[in-house]
Write a protein that holds these residues in place. Structure first.
Motif, PDB file in Angstrom:
ATOM      1  N   UNK A  11      33.992 -24.884  43.009  1.00  0.00           N
ATOM      2  CA  UNK A  11      35.477 -24.765  43.265  1.00  0.00           C
ATOM      3  C   UNK A  11      35.579 -23.289  43.089  1.00  0.00           C
ATOM      4  N   UNK A  12      35.208 -22.829  41.700  1.00  0.00           N
ATOM      5  CA  UNK A  12      35.334 -21.361  41.299  1.00  0.00           C
ATOM      6  C   UNK A  12      34.597 -20.387  42.428  1.00  0.00           C
ATOM      7  N   UNK A  13      33.341 -20.878  42.737  1.00  0.00           N
ATOM      8  CA  UNK A  13      32.691 -19.914  43.721  1.00  0.00           C
ATOM      9  C   UNK A  13      33.338 -20.004  45.119  1.00  0.00           C
ATOM     10  N   UNK A  14      34.133 -20.968  45.403  1.00  0.00           N
ATOM     11  CA  UNK A  14      34.940 -21.045  46.559  1.00  0.00           C
ATOM     12  C   UNK A  14      36.191 -19.868  46.613  1.00  0.00           C
ATOM     13  N   UNK A  60      42.589 -21.674  35.667  1.00  0.00           N
ATOM     14  CA  UNK A  60      42.647 -23.185  35.292  1.00  0.00           C
ATOM     15  C   UNK A  60      42.287 -24.034  36.373  1.00  0.00           C
ATOM     16  N   UNK A  61      41.136 -24.824  36.307  1.00  0.00           N
ATOM     17  CA  UNK A  61      40.526 -25.921  37.293  1.00  0.00           C
ATOM     18  C   UNK A  61      40.630 -27.028  36.512  1.00  0.00           C
ATOM     19  N   UNK A  62      41.530 -28.005  37.353  1.00  0.00           N
ATOM     20  CA  UNK A  62      41.442 -29.269  36.913  1.00  0.00           C
ATOM     21  C   UNK A  62      40.611 -30.096  37.914  1.00  0.00           C
ATOM     22  N   UNK A  63      40.089 -31.542  37.315  1.00  0.00           N
ATOM     23  CA  UNK A  63      39.091 -32.111  37.950  1.00  0.00           C
ATOM     24  C   UNK A  63      39.606 -33.447  37.749  1.00  0.00           C
TER      25      UNK A  63
END
Length: 102
Positions: A11-14, A60-63
């Motif tokens: 997700x970060x790379x995207x 901030x990435x939530x999974x």
């Protein structure tokens, strides 16, 4: 690295690819399609230049795991435009390979 950590990393790379306008790369990797590219371009036209937050910890990435175990969803809160935090959220999905389960 756990599966969950890999999904957050993807997700970060995207997001980095979106900031750098690498639509062709994202389409080759099947992360977006033509329709999604068109939608993103319209959003970015309205909002400004997509930028990364000034510090990694501000990304901030939530999974979330789907209740039916079909995959995961990630949510990037919030996107930054022209170096300003916005109220726009990016949602991504990572589907599990159902053929491996049979």
């Amino acid at each position: 690295m756990t599966l969950e950590e890999k999904i957050v990393q993807l997700t970060r790379e995207t997001l980095v690819d979106l900031v750098n306008l690498r639509y062709d790369k994202l389409k080759e990797e099947n992360k977006i399609n033509e329709e999604t590219e068109e939608f993103l371009r319209r959003v970015f036209q309205l909002e400004g230049t997509l930028t990364l937050p000034p510090r990694d910890e501000e990304m901030d990435i939530d999974l979330y795991e789907f209740n039916d175990n079909s995959g995961f969803g990630t949510e990037v809160r919030y996107l930054w435009f022209d170096d300003e935090e916005s109220q726009i959220v990016l949602f991504c999905e990572a589907k599990t390979n159902t053929e491996k389960l049979r």
